[in-house]
Design a protein around this motif. Structure first.
Motif, PDB file in Angstrom:
ATOM      1  N   SER A  42      43.685  37.909  19.114  1.00 59.72           N
ATOM      2  CA  SER A  42      42.840  38.322  20.237  1.00 59.72           C
ATOM      3  C   SER A  42      43.156  37.445  21.444  1.00 59.72           C
ATOM      4  O   SER A  42      43.444  36.266  21.308  1.00 59.72           O
ATOM      5  N   ASN A  43      43.087  38.035  22.617  1.00 55.69           N
ATOM      6  CA  ASN A  43      43.381  37.311  23.851  1.00 55.69           C
ATOM      7  C   ASN A  43      42.267  37.527  24.871  1.00 55.69           C
ATOM      8  O   ASN A  43      42.489  37.482  26.072  1.00 55.69           O
ATOM      9  N   PHE A  44      41.046  37.739  24.353  1.00 58.46           N
ATOM     10  CA  PHE A  44      39.932  38.123  25.206  1.00 58.46           C
ATOM     11  C   PHE A  44      39.619  37.068  26.252  1.00 58.46           C
ATOM     12  O   PHE A  44      39.372  37.373  27.420  1.00 58.46           O
ATOM     13  N   PHE A  45      39.589  35.788  25.859  1.00 66.24           N
ATOM     14  CA  PHE A  45      39.152  34.723  26.763  1.00 66.24           C
ATOM     15  C   PHE A  45      40.237  34.241  27.717  1.00 66.24           C
ATOM     16  O   PHE A  45      40.018  33.276  28.457  1.00 66.24           O
ATOM     17  N   ALA A  46      41.388  34.871  27.746  1.00 69.19           N
ATOM     18  CA  ALA A  46      42.472  34.434  28.622  1.00 69.19           C
ATOM     19  C   ALA A  46      42.073  34.448  30.090  1.00 69.19           C
ATOM     20  O   ALA A  46      42.540  33.619  30.882  1.00 69.19           O
ATOM     21  N   SER A  47      41.190  35.373  30.451  1.00 66.03           N
ATOM     22  CA  SER A  47      40.802  35.493  31.860  1.00 66.03           C
ATOM     23  C   SER A  47      39.613  34.602  32.227  1.00 66.03           C
ATOM     24  O   SER A  47      39.218  34.549  33.393  1.00 66.03           O
ATOM     25  N   TRP A  48      39.042  33.907  31.260  1.00 71.74           N
ATOM     26  CA  TRP A  48      37.857  33.090  31.515  1.00 71.74           C
ATOM     27  C   TRP A  48      38.267  31.715  32.064  1.00 71.74           C
ATOM     28  O   TRP A  48      38.161  30.696  31.376  1.00 71.74           O
ATOM     29  N   ASP A  49      38.716  31.719  33.284  1.00 71.18           N
ATOM     30  CA  ASP A  49      39.118  30.497  33.993  1.00 71.18           C
ATOM     31  C   ASP A  49      38.011  30.171  34.996  1.00 71.18           C
ATOM     32  O   ASP A  49      37.831  30.870  35.988  1.00 71.18           O
ATOM     33  N   PHE A  50      37.269  29.107  34.728  1.00 76.30           N
ATOM     34  CA  PHE A  50      36.077  28.816  35.528  1.00 76.30           C
ATOM     35  C   PHE A  50      36.380  28.231  36.903  1.00 76.30           C
ATOM     36  O   PHE A  50      35.472  27.904  37.656  1.00 76.30           O
ATOM     37  N   THR A  51      37.674  28.125  37.260  1.00 77.66           N
ATOM     38  CA  THR A  51      38.011  27.796  38.639  1.00 77.66           C
ATOM     39  C   THR A  51      38.051  29.058  39.501  1.00 77.66           C
ATOM     40  O   THR A  51      38.178  28.973  40.715  1.00 77.66           O
ATOM     41  N   ALA A  52      37.926  30.216  38.834  1.00 80.09           N
ATOM     42  CA  ALA A  52      37.915  31.500  39.543  1.00 80.09           C
ATOM     43  C   ALA A  52      36.508  32.098  39.460  1.00 80.09           C
ATOM     44  O   ALA A  52      35.586  31.502  38.914  1.00 80.09           O
ATOM     45  N   ASP A  53      36.363  33.275  40.005  1.00 81.72           N
ATOM     46  CA  ASP A  53      35.073  33.956  40.021  1.00 81.72           C
ATOM     47  C   ASP A  53      34.754  34.507  38.635  1.00 81.72           C
ATOM     48  O   ASP A  53      35.462  35.386  38.130  1.00 81.72           O
ATOM     49  N   PRO A  54      33.674  34.046  37.977  1.00 86.58           N
ATOM     50  CA  PRO A  54      33.330  34.548  36.636  1.00 86.58           C
ATOM     51  C   PRO A  54      33.048  36.046  36.596  1.00 86.58           C
ATOM     52  O   PRO A  54      33.146  36.657  35.527  1.00 86.58           O
ATOM     53  N   CYS A  55      32.693  36.623  37.728  1.00 89.53           N
ATOM     54  CA  CYS A  55      32.429  38.054  37.745  1.00 89.53           C
ATOM     55  C   CYS A  55      33.694  38.883  37.552  1.00 89.53           C
ATOM     56  O   CYS A  55      33.620  40.107  37.379  1.00 89.53           O
ATOM     57  N   ASN A  56      34.845  38.211  37.588  1.00 92.38           N
ATOM     58  CA  ASN A  56      36.115  38.878  37.308  1.00 92.38           C
ATOM     59  C   ASN A  56      36.575  38.648  35.874  1.00 92.38           C
ATOM     60  O   ASN A  56      37.641  39.127  35.483  1.00 92.38           O
TER      61      ASN A  56
END
Length: 391
Positions: A42-56
């Motif tokens: 699974s690669n679900f959390f790959a986009s969870w970068d908290f230096t970016a907007d969490p709404c994305n």
């Protein structure tokens, strides 16, 4: 550029960017991320970068500065899902209306704090390894419409407060280890789907314990007892009913055969008495097998495509309308084995369509046609005469 021009440009920039996520929601998402992990593949959390907007982030949906929906895990079929525990800080997402967890390996209890999500309308945490009891506080979620905690390892009882939720439409708690009685849902006037099968529920159902709004009712594979005829006559909107593999007793109400059902499954109980529909039954599948039903087989059942009457106490002749429907391929399954039937008007040379199945063995007659029966029907073709003489 002078200061005034710079300030104007900066204000225009701010107006072009949506509101910054509420700090409480930001911190809650961080805590949720720390407690959950991708299962290999699974690669679900790959986009969870908290230096970016969490709404994305994948699975995060916002309105203004608040998270309103959180879908944890890749929803595509075959995704391996997530592992870890659901963090109690999920309650800090105060505007959350939709919480979904895809099938995976999440374990531990359902956080009690979920009861603080007053805007929650959909709670779906199925096919994981959630254990412990269902939080009684779920009964405080007055806006909730769907609760799906199926295919987990939940224990304990179903909180009675859940039965009073005014907006609840779907309650799906099947395939757990729940025990105790089925609470009253008499005041759950919006409830259309109640699925509690494959648990260890016990006790009886009162005649007014379920609302007439129900369309789908599944209570099979439990330890429920007592009569249900008065209850079932009130549930005239049902299109699916499964009470199989319990210990229900008493008669099957005649009215039920005129309900808009597609499936009627009452097998492996202790229902007794005759089965006497008033009108032709158009239900696609009717399973009344392994009960204590008696009397003659009603010709009103001849239009049922899949009919299981085996392992009962039916007597007399099989109506000719069944033979006509069977030979015309109108009946796909007709199981009559292990009763006390004395005859059926079918020629030994009759050709039963390949799409149809008939089983007649172990009755008070010699089967006029040789047909393939299910393995559990046994090898004996005829019931012993002394048993037939007692009927």
């Amino acid at each position: 550029m002078d200061v005034a021009s710079y300030s104007l440009l900066f204000m225009c920039f701010l107006q072009s960017v949506r509101a910054i996520l509420d700090p409480n929601d930001f911190l809650a998402l961080q805590s949720i991320r720390k407690s959950l992990h991708d299962v290999p593949g699974s690669n679900f959390f790959a986009s969870w970068d908290f230096t970016a907007d969490p709404c994305n982030f994948a699975g995060v949906y916002c309105v203004d500065d608040k998270v309103v929906a959180l879908n944890l895990g890749d929803p595509r079929a075959g995704s391996p899902g997530l592992t870890g525990k659901l963090d109690h800080s999920i309650s800090k997402l105060s505007a959350l209306a939709d919480l979904t967890v895809v099938p995976g390996r999440i374990y531990g209890p359902l956080p009690q704090s979920i009861s603080q999500l007053k805007n929650l309308r959909f709670l779906g945490v199925s096919r994981n390894f959630i254990s412990g009891e269902i939080p009684a506080g779920l009964g405080q979620l007055r806006n909730i419409r769907t609760i799906d905690l199926s295919y987990n390892q939940l224990t304990g009882t179903i909180p009675p407060s859940i039965g009073t939720l005014p907006q609840l439409t779907n309650l799906i708690l099947c395939h757990n280890r729940l025990s105790g009685s089925v609470p009253s849902f008499a005041s759950a006037f919006s409830l259309t789907r109640l699925e509690l099968k494959h648990n260890a529920l016990s006790g009886s159902l009162g005649p007014y314990s379920l609302p007439p709004s129900l369309h789908y009712l599944s209570l099979s594979w439990n330890k429920l007892t007592g009569p249900v005829d008065r209850l079932l006559t009130r549930l005239n909107r049902l299109n699916y009913l499964d009470l199989g593999l319990n210990q229900f007793t008493g008669p099957i109400p005649t009215q039920i055969f005129s309900f808009p059902l597609t499936n009627l499954q009452l097998e492996r109980n202790q229902f007794s008495g005759p089965v006497q529909p008033v009108n032709e039954v158009t239900i696609q599948t009717v399973d009344l097998s392994y009960n204590r039903l008696s009397g003659e087989v009603s010709p009103m059942l001849a239009n049922v495509q899949n009919l299981y009457l085996n392992n009962n106490w039916f007597t007399g002749q099989v109506p000719g309308s069944f033979v006509e429907r069977l030979l015309a391929a109108g009946i796909q399954i007709l199981y009559l084995q292990h009763n006390f039937l004395t005859g059926i008007a079918i020629s030994p040379t009759a050709e039963i369509p390949v799409s149809s199945t008939l089983c007649l063995q172990y009755n008070c007659m010699v089967p006029p046609v040789q047909t393939a029966c299910p393995f559990n029907a046994g090898k004996r073709k005829i019931r012993p005469a002394q048993q037939c003489n007692r009927r």
